[in-house]
Design a protein around this motif. Structure first.
Motif, mmCIF file in Angstrom:
data_model
loop_
_atom_site.group_PDB
_atom_site.id
_atom_site.type_symbol
_atom_site.label_atom_id
_atom_site.label_comp_id
_atom_site.label_asym_id
_atom_site.label_seq_id
_atom_site.Cartn_x
_atom_site.Cartn_y
_atom_site.Cartn_z
ATOM 1 N N PRO A 104 56.135 -113.513 1.339
ATOM 2 C CA PRO A 104 56.681 -112.677 0.005
ATOM 3 C C PRO A 104 57.638 -113.588 -0.876
ATOM 4 O O PRO A 104 58.386 -114.616 -0.628
ATOM 5 C CB PRO A 104 57.346 -111.804 0.751
ATOM 6 N N LEU A 105 57.454 -113.190 -2.081
ATOM 7 C CA LEU A 105 58.153 -113.889 -3.253
ATOM 8 C C LEU A 105 59.861 -113.607 -3.352
ATOM 9 O O LEU A 105 59.867 -112.461 -3.463
ATOM 10 C CB LEU A 105 57.459 -113.437 -4.790
ATOM 11 N N ASP A 106 60.265 -114.668 -3.156
ATOM 12 C CA ASP A 106 61.862 -114.311 -3.082
ATOM 13 C C ASP A 106 62.584 -115.531 -3.783
ATOM 14 O O ASP A 106 62.963 -116.473 -3.462
ATOM 15 C CB ASP A 106 62.316 -114.498 -1.630
ATOM 16 N N HIS A 108 65.291 -115.676 -5.841
ATOM 17 C CA HIS A 108 66.747 -115.807 -5.771
ATOM 18 C C HIS A 108 67.250 -116.712 -4.419
ATOM 19 O O HIS A 108 68.064 -117.387 -4.829
ATOM 20 C CB HIS A 108 67.300 -114.021 -5.621
ATOM 21 N N SER A 109 66.677 -116.229 -3.435
ATOM 22 C CA SER A 109 67.006 -117.300 -2.105
ATOM 23 C C SER A 109 66.630 -118.720 -2.580
ATOM 24 O O SER A 109 67.090 -119.535 -2.126
ATOM 25 C CB SER A 109 66.377 -116.633 -0.975
ATOM 26 N N GLU A 110 65.573 -118.956 -3.102
ATOM 27 C CA GLU A 110 64.957 -120.119 -3.358
ATOM 28 C C GLU A 110 65.763 -121.120 -4.288
ATOM 29 O O GLU A 110 65.956 -122.046 -4.365
ATOM 30 C CB GLU A 110 63.536 -120.333 -3.944
ATOM 31 N N MET A 111 66.206 -120.124 -5.320
ATOM 32 C CA MET A 111 67.183 -120.841 -6.335
ATOM 33 C C MET A 111 68.640 -121.123 -5.667
ATOM 34 O O MET A 111 69.113 -122.118 -5.927
ATOM 35 C CB MET A 111 67.417 -119.861 -7.677
ATOM 36 N N GLU A 112 69.205 -120.166 -4.822
ATOM 37 C CA GLU A 112 70.281 -120.504 -4.210
ATOM 38 C C GLU A 112 70.158 -121.746 -3.281
ATOM 39 O O GLU A 112 71.003 -122.591 -3.201
ATOM 40 C CB GLU A 112 70.843 -119.584 -3.344
ATOM 41 N N ARG A 113 69.084 -121.954 -2.746
ATOM 42 C CA ARG A 113 68.955 -123.139 -1.588
ATOM 43 C C ARG A 113 68.822 -124.289 -2.581
ATOM 44 O O ARG A 113 69.226 -125.379 -2.173
ATOM 45 C CB ARG A 113 67.527 -122.739 -1.044
#
Length: 117
Positions: A104-106, A108-113
Motif C-alpha cells: 500500500p502506498l504510504d 507520508h511515512s516514507e518521507m518521515e523516515r
C-alpha cells in the motif's frame, strides 16, 4: 540430437529437458538484452568506446537513485526508460502497474523516515 553422453553432461534429468524450452522462446525472453547489446556494439564501432561507457554510467546512476522510494514500487523509472529508448512504447505494466503485489502506498511515512522525523 542423438545419444545422451552421461560422462560429459552428467545424469539425464527430465526436469532439465523440460525447463530448457524452445529456441524461439529463449530468444524472445532475451530479445531486449540482445537488442541493447547490438546497439552498444554499433555505437562503439561508430563513435568509439566512450559512448557506450557513458550510457552505461548514466543508466546505472539513474537506476540506483529513485526520487521517491515509496513511488518506486508502483511507477516505472521514466529516466531509465528514456535512456533505454523505451519512452515511446506502451506496456500493460505502464497502464495498470503492479497492483496485486505492490505494497500500500504510504508517502507520508516514507518521507518521515527519509527526513528522520
Amino acid at each position: 540430437m542423438g545419444l545422451h553422453d552421461t560422462l560429459r553432461n552428467g545424469p539425464r534429468s527430465l526436469a532439465n529437458e523440460v525447463k530448457g524450452g524452445s529456441v524461439i522462446q529463449q530468444r524472445l525472453t532475451q530479445w531486449e538484452e540482445t537488442q541493447d547489446s547490438l546497439k552498444m556494439t554499433m555505437q562503439r564501432n561508430l563513435f568509439g568506446l566512450h559512448l557506450p561507457v557513458r550510457q552505461m554510467m548514466e543508466r546505472k546512476a539513474v537506476a540506483a537513485n529513485p526520487h521517491m522510494p515509496a513511488l518506486a514500487q508502483t511507477q516505472s523509472n521514466i529516466h531509465l526508460d528514456i535512456l533505454m529508448g523505451r519512452d515511446e512504447t506502451l506496456d500493460v505494466a505502464d497502464v495498470f502497474g503492479d497492483q496485486e503485489t505492490s505494497a500500500p502506498l504510504d508517502i507520508h511515512s516514507e518521507m518521515e523516515r527519509k527526513r528522520h522525523i
